[in-house]
Design an enzyme around this catalytic site. Structure first.
Site, PDB file in Angstrom:
ATOM      1  N   GLN A   1      59.284  36.291 -50.586  1.00 62.16           N
ATOM      2  CA  GLN A   1      58.352  36.942 -51.514  1.00 62.16           C
ATOM      3  C   GLN A   1      58.786  38.385 -51.781  1.00 62.16           C
ATOM      4  O   GLN A   1      58.765  38.862 -52.916  1.00 62.16           O
ATOM      5  CB  GLN A   1      56.941  36.929 -50.915  1.00 62.16           C
ATOM      6  CG  GLN A   1      55.909  37.667 -51.756  1.00 62.16           C
ATOM      7  CD  GLN A   1      55.602  36.962 -53.065  1.00 62.16           C
ATOM      8  OE1 GLN A   1      55.319  35.771 -53.071  1.00 62.16           O
ATOM      9  NE2 GLN A   1      55.651  37.677 -54.176  1.00 62.16           N
TER      10      GLN A   1
ATOM     11  N   HIS B   1      56.989  37.170 -44.758  1.00 57.41           N
ATOM     12  CA  HIS B   1      57.202  36.401 -45.992  1.00 57.41           C
ATOM     13  C   HIS B   1      58.426  36.975 -46.735  1.00 57.41           C
ATOM     14  O   HIS B   1      58.297  37.554 -47.816  1.00 57.41           O
ATOM     15  CB  HIS B   1      55.944  36.477 -46.866  1.00 57.41           C
ATOM     16  CG  HIS B   1      55.844  35.408 -47.909  1.00 57.41           C
ATOM     17  ND1 HIS B   1      56.799  34.416 -48.074  1.00 57.41           N
ATOM     18  CD2 HIS B   1      54.906  35.178 -48.864  1.00 57.41           C
ATOM     19  CE1 HIS B   1      56.436  33.627 -49.075  1.00 57.41           C
ATOM     20  NE2 HIS B   1      55.301  34.061 -49.572  1.00 57.41           N
TER      21      HIS B   1
ATOM     22  N   ARG C   1      57.995  26.567 -44.137  1.00 57.14           N
ATOM     23  CA  ARG C   1      56.755  27.351 -44.168  1.00 57.14           C
ATOM     24  C   ARG C   1      55.848  26.822 -43.073  1.00 57.14           C
ATOM     25  O   ARG C   1      55.510  25.630 -43.050  1.00 57.14           O
ATOM     26  CB  ARG C   1      56.063  27.206 -45.523  1.00 57.14           C
ATOM     27  CG  ARG C   1      54.606  27.649 -45.483  1.00 57.14           C
ATOM     28  CD  ARG C   1      53.954  27.739 -46.829  1.00 57.14           C
ATOM     29  NE  ARG C   1      54.483  28.853 -47.588  1.00 57.14           N
ATOM     30  CZ  ARG C   1      53.859  29.418 -48.632  1.00 57.14           C
ATOM     31  NH1 ARG C   1      52.687  28.961 -49.022  1.00 57.14           N
ATOM     32  NH2 ARG C   1      54.402  30.408 -49.276  1.00 57.14           N
TER      33      ARG C   1
ATOM     34  N   CYS D   1      51.144  38.823 -54.594  1.00 62.74           N
ATOM     35  CA  CYS D   1      52.030  37.682 -54.341  1.00 62.74           C
ATOM     36  C   CYS D   1      51.435  36.382 -54.864  1.00 62.74           C
ATOM     37  O   CYS D   1      52.160  35.426 -55.110  1.00 62.74           O
ATOM     38  CB  CYS D   1      52.342  37.581 -52.862  1.00 62.74           C
ATOM     39  SG  CYS D   1      50.878  37.503 -51.808  1.00 62.74           S
TER      40      CYS D   1
ATOM     41  N   ASP E   1      46.941  41.431 -51.537  1.00 61.34           N
ATOM     42  CA  ASP E   1      47.072  40.017 -51.158  1.00 61.34           C
ATOM     43  C   ASP E   1      45.670  39.519 -50.836  1.00 61.34           C
ATOM     44  O   ASP E   1      44.731  40.320 -50.677  1.00 61.34           O
ATOM     45  CB  ASP E   1      47.987  39.927 -49.921  1.00 61.34           C
ATOM     46  CG  ASP E   1      48.233  38.496 -49.455  1.00 61.34           C
ATOM     47  OD1 ASP E   1      48.020  37.553 -50.258  1.00 61.34           O
ATOM     48  OD2 ASP E   1      48.639  38.313 -48.291  1.00 61.34           O
TER      49      ASP E   1
ATOM     50  N   ARG F   1      60.245  34.299 -57.957  1.00 60.30           N
ATOM     51  CA  ARG F   1      60.341  33.520 -56.726  1.00 60.30           C
ATOM     52  C   ARG F   1      61.480  32.507 -56.833  1.00 60.30           C
ATOM     53  O   ARG F   1      62.186  32.253 -55.867  1.00 60.30           O
ATOM     54  CB  ARG F   1      59.016  32.780 -56.428  1.00 60.30           C
ATOM     55  CG  ARG F   1      57.793  33.663 -56.222  1.00 60.30           C
ATOM     56  CD  ARG F   1      57.960  34.641 -55.075  1.00 60.30           C
ATOM     57  NE  ARG F   1      58.434  33.985 -53.866  1.00 60.30           N
ATOM     58  CZ  ARG F   1      57.696  33.218 -53.056  1.00 60.30           C
ATOM     59  NH1 ARG F   1      56.417  33.021 -53.305  1.00 60.30           N
ATOM     60  NH2 ARG F   1      58.220  32.656 -51.985  1.00 60.30           N
TER      61      ARG F   1
HETATM   62  N1  NVA Z   1      48.724  36.216 -46.732  1.00 55.41           N
HETATM   63  C1  NVA Z   1      48.742  34.998 -47.512  1.00 55.41           C
HETATM   64  C2  NVA Z   1      49.963  34.948 -48.375  1.00 55.41           C
HETATM   65  C3  NVA Z   1      50.031  33.777 -49.297  1.00 55.41           C
HETATM   66  C4  NVA Z   1      51.281  33.765 -50.108  1.00 55.41           C
HETATM   67  C5  NVA Z   1      48.692  33.805 -46.575  1.00 55.41           C
HETATM   68  O1  NVA Z   1      49.417  33.799 -45.563  1.00 55.41           O
HETATM   69  O2  NVA Z   1      47.928  32.877 -46.834  1.00 55.41           O
HETATM   70  N1   CP Z   2      53.209  33.756 -53.060  1.00 55.91           N
HETATM   71  C1   CP Z   2      53.323  32.563 -52.450  1.00 55.91           C
HETATM   72  O1   CP Z   2      54.002  32.404 -51.424  1.00 55.91           O
HETATM   73  O2   CP Z   2      52.662  31.553 -53.084  1.00 55.91           O
HETATM   74  P1   CP Z   2      52.462  30.072 -52.532  1.00 55.91           P
HETATM   75  O3   CP Z   2      51.592  30.166 -51.311  1.00 55.91           O
HETATM   76  O4   CP Z   2      51.800  29.330 -53.647  1.00 55.91           O
HETATM   77  O5   CP Z   2      53.813  29.508 -52.179  1.00 55.91           O
END
Ligand code: NVA
Ligand code: CP
Length: 312
Positions: free
Chosen positions: A130, A127, A100, A265, A224, A293
């Site tokens: 997800q 993502h 990530r 998500c 989101d 997940r």
């Molecule tokens: N759009 C959000 C998704 C988190 C799972 C982010 O990138 O922070």
């Molecule tokens: N939905 C998701 O990716 O959650 P986290 O950021 O907690 O991993």
């Protein structure tokens, strides 16, 4: 297919296999509990995570392997070691790498320099893991036949919006993304990718700026956070103002079909992108979605390590 670097890497057949295996791992979490016996999976994250981290670590444990979690500041990368060298080193120890981070290009570079599968656990652009959890959850609700159904995302044109468009395209769905447009619109490149996939899958792709029209007769209303990880803090108030008409309220939800569901998500900001009565209301499937997940990451690891995904 060696890696899952982006949602668009997946063919429809791959998604079908992963959804099927995820359903199996939901019913019987330990049905493949020696698949990664005596093996390790590295999980490297330069952004925070609750679900993806926990889902990844538990998925590895359920497959009989050992997860090795590495925070962004813990590798020699921070002291100038290259991504390519790091990739070669991780390949020598682990059977897969879940990453990530911010730049999609870093994930691509790791993929190009490892001999093991690399799985995108979220970038600024995408993502993919997800979206698999989302589609297992959608299938649990509506079954395989999605003809006549509309799948709507409202909010920021971010990584989730891109992934929503791409996976919807792969699934041959009618997908709608509603954003304020301008700098909050989905990236043109992500839209092009989804439209290209839609040519063969029969999907309908719509990107609009009217949240009510987007919500009307939708089977799924998805949102989101408005401020993603890495978004500039000094733009917060401007961004929240632009996005405020896109909040998922009971009024917006009332435009959807009688059997519609609300998805997110997570993490969520109640009172910002979604109101409490929606996210904690009877149509919300967020906990099931979050549960999947683990089942989906378990399925991805299982099939990628065995070389069973074909890709495009
Ligand atoms: N759009 C959000 C998704 C988190 C799972 C982010 O990138 O922070
Ligand atoms: N939905 C998701 O990716 O959650 P986290 O950021 O907690 O991993």
């Amino acid at each position: 297919m060696k890696d899952l670097l982006r949602t668009a890497d997946l063919s429809r057949a791959d998604v079908e296999l992963l959804l099927e295996t995820s359903a199996e791992f939901a019913a019987k979490p330990l049905s493949a509990n020696t698949a990664l016996a005596n093996r390790t999976v590295a999980i490297y994250m330069t952004k925070p995570s609750t679900r993806t981290r926990l889902a990844s670590e538990t998925a590895v444990a359920h497959l009989g392997g050992t997860p090795i979690f590495i925070r962004g500041d813990e590798l020699q990368l921070g002291r100038g070691e290259t991504l390519a060298d790091t990739a070669r080193i991780i390949s020598g120890y682990a059977s897969a790498l879940i990453i990530r981070t911010f730049a999609q290009s870093d994930v691509d570079e790791l993929g190009a320099n490892t001999t093991i599968p690399v799985i995108n656990g979220l970038t600024d652009d995408d993502h993919p893991t997800q979206l698999l959890a989302d589609w297992v959850t959608i299938r649990e609700q509506f079954g395989k036949d999605i003809s006549g159904r509309k799948f709507t995302y409202v909010g920021d044109g971010n990584n989730m919006a891109h992934a929503w468009l791409t996976m919807g395209a792969i699934m041959g769905a009618h997908v709608v993304v509603a954003t304020p447009g301008g700098k909050y619109a989905p990236d043109a490149n992500a839209l092009d990718v989804a439209k290209e996939i839609a040519k063969n899958s029969g999907a309908t792709i719509e990107v609009v700026t009217d949240p009510e029209a987007a919500a009307k007769d939708a089977s799924v209303l998805y949102t989101d956070v408005w401020m993603s990880m890495g978004d500039p803090e000094n733009e917060r108030s401007e961004k929240l103002k632009a996005l405020s008409p896109f909040a998922v309220t009971p009024a917006l939800m009332s435009l959807t079909t009688p059997d519609s569901i609300f998805m997110h998500c997570l993490p969520a900001h109640r009172g910002e992108e979604v109101e409490v009565d929606v996210i904690d209301g009877p149509r919300s499937v967020i906990w099931r979605e979050a549960y999947h997940r683990r089942t989906t990451i378990q399925a991805i690891l299982y099939h990628l390590v065995r070389g069973e995904l074909s890709g495009h």
